[in-house]
Design a protein around this motif. Structure first.
Motif, short mmCIF file in Angstrom:
data_model
loop_
_atom_site.label_atom_id
_atom_site.label_comp_id
_atom_site.label_asym_id
_atom_site.label_seq_id
_atom_site.Cartn_x
_atom_site.Cartn_y
_atom_site.Cartn_z
N VAL A 23 0.85 -1.21 0.00
CA VAL A 23 0.00 0.00 0.00
C VAL A 23 0.88 1.25 0.00
O VAL A 23 0.58 2.25 -0.68
CB VAL A 23 -0.95 0.00 1.23
CG1 VAL A 23 -1.73 1.30 1.32
CG2 VAL A 23 -1.91 -1.17 1.13
N LEU A 35 0.32 8.82 4.07
CA LEU A 35 -0.84 8.95 4.96
C LEU A 35 -1.19 7.56 5.48
O LEU A 35 -1.49 6.65 4.69
CB LEU A 35 -2.03 9.55 4.19
CG LEU A 35 -3.36 9.56 4.92
CD1 LEU A 35 -3.33 10.51 6.11
CD2 LEU A 35 -4.49 9.96 3.97
N LEU A 56 -2.96 5.30 8.98
CA LEU A 56 -3.57 5.19 10.30
C LEU A 56 -3.38 3.78 10.82
O LEU A 56 -3.51 2.83 10.04
CB LEU A 56 -5.07 5.49 10.17
CG LEU A 56 -5.57 6.84 10.71
CD1 LEU A 56 -5.36 6.89 12.21
CD2 LEU A 56 -4.92 8.02 10.07
N ARG A 73 -8.84 3.33 12.67
CA ARG A 73 -9.39 3.82 11.39
C ARG A 73 -10.88 4.07 11.51
O ARG A 73 -11.52 3.57 12.43
CB ARG A 73 -9.13 2.79 10.29
CG ARG A 73 -7.66 2.74 9.95
CD ARG A 73 -7.39 1.91 8.73
NE ARG A 73 -5.94 1.70 8.63
CZ ARG A 73 -5.38 0.75 7.91
NH1 ARG A 73 -6.13 -0.07 7.22
NH2 ARG A 73 -4.07 0.64 7.88
N GLY A 74 -11.38 4.84 10.55
CA GLY A 74 -12.83 5.05 10.46
C GLY A 74 -13.36 6.04 11.48
O GLY A 74 -14.57 6.10 11.69
N GLU A 75 -12.49 6.82 12.08
CA GLU A 75 -12.98 7.83 13.03
C GLU A 75 -12.48 9.23 12.64
O GLU A 75 -12.22 10.07 13.50
CB GLU A 75 -12.53 7.48 14.46
CG GLU A 75 -13.25 6.27 14.99
CD GLU A 75 -12.73 5.78 16.33
OE1 GLU A 75 -13.38 4.93 16.93
OE2 GLU A 75 -11.66 6.24 16.77
N LYS A 76 -12.32 9.42 11.36
CA LYS A 76 -11.98 10.73 10.77
C LYS A 76 -10.57 11.20 11.08
O LYS A 76 -10.27 12.36 10.85
CB LYS A 76 -12.98 11.81 11.22
CG LYS A 76 -14.42 11.46 11.02
CD LYS A 76 -14.87 11.87 9.64
CE LYS A 76 -16.31 11.52 9.40
NZ LYS A 76 -16.55 10.81 8.17
N ARG A 77 -9.74 10.32 11.60
CA ARG A 77 -8.37 10.80 11.87
C ARG A 77 -7.64 11.05 10.56
O ARG A 77 -6.86 11.99 10.44
CB ARG A 77 -7.62 9.80 12.74
CG ARG A 77 -8.11 9.78 14.17
CD ARG A 77 -7.23 8.89 15.02
NE ARG A 77 -7.73 8.83 16.36
CZ ARG A 77 -8.69 8.01 16.78
NH1 ARG A 77 -9.25 7.16 15.93
NH2 ARG A 77 -9.09 8.03 18.04
N GLY A 78 -7.88 10.16 9.57
CA GLY A 78 -7.25 10.35 8.26
C GLY A 78 -7.64 11.71 7.70
O GLY A 78 -6.80 12.45 7.17
N GLU A 79 -8.92 12.02 7.84
CA GLU A 79 -9.42 13.30 7.34
C GLU A 79 -8.77 14.47 8.07
O GLU A 79 -8.44 15.48 7.47
CB GLU A 79 -10.93 13.33 7.57
CG GLU A 79 -11.66 14.17 6.57
CD GLU A 79 -13.09 13.69 6.45
OE1 GLU A 79 -13.33 12.72 5.71
OE2 GLU A 79 -13.96 14.24 7.14
N GLN A 119 -4.11 2.05 -3.99
CA GLN A 119 -5.34 1.41 -3.47
C GLN A 119 -6.31 2.35 -2.78
O GLN A 119 -7.35 1.92 -2.29
CB GLN A 119 -4.95 0.30 -2.47
CG GLN A 119 -4.18 -0.83 -3.14
CD GLN A 119 -3.70 -1.87 -2.15
OE1 GLN A 119 -4.31 -2.10 -1.12
NE2 GLN A 119 -2.60 -2.52 -2.48
N THR A 120 -5.96 3.62 -2.72
CA THR A 120 -6.78 4.52 -1.90
C THR A 120 -7.36 5.68 -2.70
O THR A 120 -7.76 6.70 -2.14
CB THR A 120 -5.94 5.02 -0.70
OG1 THR A 120 -5.12 3.93 -0.26
CG2 THR A 120 -6.79 5.45 0.47
N TRP A 127 -10.78 7.09 -1.61
CA TRP A 127 -10.77 7.87 -0.35
C TRP A 127 -10.40 9.33 -0.67
O TRP A 127 -11.03 10.25 -0.17
CB TRP A 127 -9.75 7.25 0.63
CG TRP A 127 -9.85 7.81 2.01
CD1 TRP A 127 -10.66 7.37 3.01
CD2 TRP A 127 -9.13 8.93 2.56
NE1 TRP A 127 -10.49 8.13 4.15
CE2 TRP A 127 -9.54 9.10 3.90
CE3 TRP A 127 -8.17 9.80 2.06
CZ2 TRP A 127 -9.05 10.08 4.73
CZ3 TRP A 127 -7.67 10.80 2.88
CH2 TRP A 127 -8.11 10.93 4.20
#
Ligand SMILES: CC(C)(COP(=O)(O)OP(=O)(O)OC[C@H]1O[C@@H](n2cnc3c(N)ncnc32)[C@H](O)[C@@H]1OP(=O)(O)O)[C@@H](O)C(=O)NCCC(=O)NCCS
Length: 446
Positions: free
Chosen positions: A320, A365, A367, A372-378, A402-403, A406
């Motif tokens: 990735v 980038l 996480l 994951r899935g709690e807006k930290r990436g954002e 692969q992203t 997103w």
């Protein structure tokens, strides 16, 4: 005369607001304001803003104060107001004034929320306001030998009752009044009612409309953000802040955030549209208090290299992320930001700048799987976008295998390798065949 807004600016403003509209829908906000705000000629505008929040799906609990209205009533009866340690001593006469003032102010607010004239901002609003005996109180009692009489403290908030009203789409309006199981009425502080309600309801936000900005006495600047820990240090060490009118609000914000309210905002109520500016613009106008000490996002240092390597190793192994050597990471570490949680690096991202082309590469980038899935990436992306704007970067690009989706969901568009800065084109690995995505950045509002 306000300057007319151009259609382009209007459309841009509306589009820029939409992420916030989605983010706030279905969230519970408790808003507190003093009797001074109610007496202000601009109060109808504030009420219209509340009505708009309601129509956007925000679950709204309003808490109003009545201090100046009670003082005015006492004065007209020729009775002096008595306070001890900033708290009113509510004798029988004061209690009469409290009941009258609370009743009058409540009716005024209900009337404003009921407006619906065709040519008014409330046209078609049809808002239902629920108020009642949602707050159970107990007496403050005798302190330092002073009997506070009918001055009380919050004992319990009727969470189910309030949630029931909010579920129906109603606005809940609480006065700074509570009732005891013995049938007595107690005069409460609006901040305490708001804080207790926010905690009991596990509100997403507590918004405190204040008479003053939250300014640091050290440099006189508006304090934009504080963790609860920082706020406590300031209240202890910054005398001009600790003595200011804003101190009780800041203490209330800290209390709320320490007991599970995600964010508290202190807003100068004299700013027209303060609530909307705070909630629907990137920079806001107030002071945000949150309990983030447990988890922080910050620029990386060389001490973080091992933590970042641990985080990205599995992603490098499954292809990735592009493998990075320790040496390369040490060289580039200043480009990185990390999220540290309880001593663990759980997220990272880098911004590599291509100054000549005014482009920036968002890279690495990642996480931790558990977070994951709690807006930290954002949040990492938003942080680096803000940094890029400050550096006058006009376009942000990313290379990904692969992203892509997103990034596309966050404003990136497919592009070609020929769109990349020359230096990056030269190092593009055609075997990896990463997709190129580019996002144009709007200039900073600041
Ligand atoms: C991509 C990544 C950084 C997102 O971090 P995050 O904190 O989970 O991000 P957010 O919480 O903001 O977003 C979560 C959403 O993104 C979606 N998502 C996660 N990975 C995705 C992908 N590869 N493609 C499309 N959507 C993806 C999730 O399903 C979730 O969507 P949902 O809320 O609709 O269910 C994280 O999944 C990650 O570390 N992935 C592996 C590393 C990677 O791919 N990095 C990019 C290198 S270019």
């Amino acid at each position: 005369m306000p300057t007319p807004i151009s259609p382009e600016a209007y459309v841009r403003w509306f589009r820029d607001s939409s992420p916030y509209i989605h983010a706030h829908r279905g969230k519970t906000f408790v808003v507190s304001f003093g009797g001074e705000a109610v007496a202000d000629s601009g109060f109808p505008n504030t009420i219209h803003d509340f009505a708009m929040l309601n129509s956007l799906g925000v679950r709204l609990v309003l808490v109003h104060g009545i201090r100046p209205q009670v003082d005015a009533r006492l004065k007209s009866r020729g009775v002096e107001a008595h306070y001890h340690q900033g708290l009113r001593i509510t004798d029988n006469t004061a209690l009469e004034c409290v009941k009258e003032a609370a009743g009058t102010v409540r009716v005024e607010i209900e009337a404003l929320l009921s407006q619906g004239l065709a040519n008014s901002p409330m046209a078609g609003a049809r808002i239902r306001v629920a108020s009642g005996n949602f707050v159970t109180a107990k007496p403050v009692g005798v302190r330092d030998g002073v009997d506070f009489q009918h001055t009380g403290e919050v004992r319990r908030i009727d969470v189910d009752g309030i949630r029931g009203e909010l579920d129906r789409g109603d606005i809940v309006l609480l006065s700074a009044i509570g009732y005891s199981p013995t049938g007595e009425v107690f005069n409460l502080s609006a901040e305490q009612v708001a804080t207790s309600a926010a905690i009991a309801l596990k509100a997403d936000k507590l918004l405190l409309l204040t008479e003053q900005d939250c300014l640091s006495g050290f440099d006189g600047q508006l304090i934009r953000q504080l963790t609860t820990g920082e706020a406590e240090v300031l209240l202890k060490n910054d005398n001009s802040l600790a003595d200011s009118e804003v101190a009780p609000h800041l203490k209330a914000a800290v209390e709320a955030c320490c007991h599970g309210v995600r964010r508290a905002h202190l807003l100068d109520r004299h700013i027209d549209g303060a609530v909307l500016l705070e909630l629907f613009t990137r920079d806001g106008v107030g002071t945000l208090v949150s309990k983030t000490a447990f988890e922080t996002m910050r620029p990386a240092t060389v001490q973080d290299v091992s933590g970042v390597l641990d985080l990205i190793a599995p992603l490098e192994q499954n292809g990735v992320l592009v493998p990075r050597s320790r040496e390369r990471l040490e060289t580039d570490i200043e480009d990185f930001i990390v999220i540290e949680r309880d001593g663990l690096i759980i997220g990272c991202a880098a911004l590599h700048v291509f100054k000549e082309e005014r482009m920036g590469e968002l890279a690495c980038l990642a996480l931790h799987n558990d977070y994951r899935g709690e807006k930290r990436g954002e949040r990492l992306l938003e942080h680096l976008e803000a940094k890029a704007r400050v550096l006058h970067i006009e376009r942000l690009f990313v290379l990904t295998t692969q992203t892509a989706h997103w990034f596309r969901e966050r404003g990136f568009e497919p592009a070609r390798t020929t769109d990349l800065p020359e230096a990056r084109r030269a190092s593009y690995n055609s075997h990896r065949a990463s997709k190129v995505l580019i996002k144009p950045l709007k200039p900073s509002l600041a």
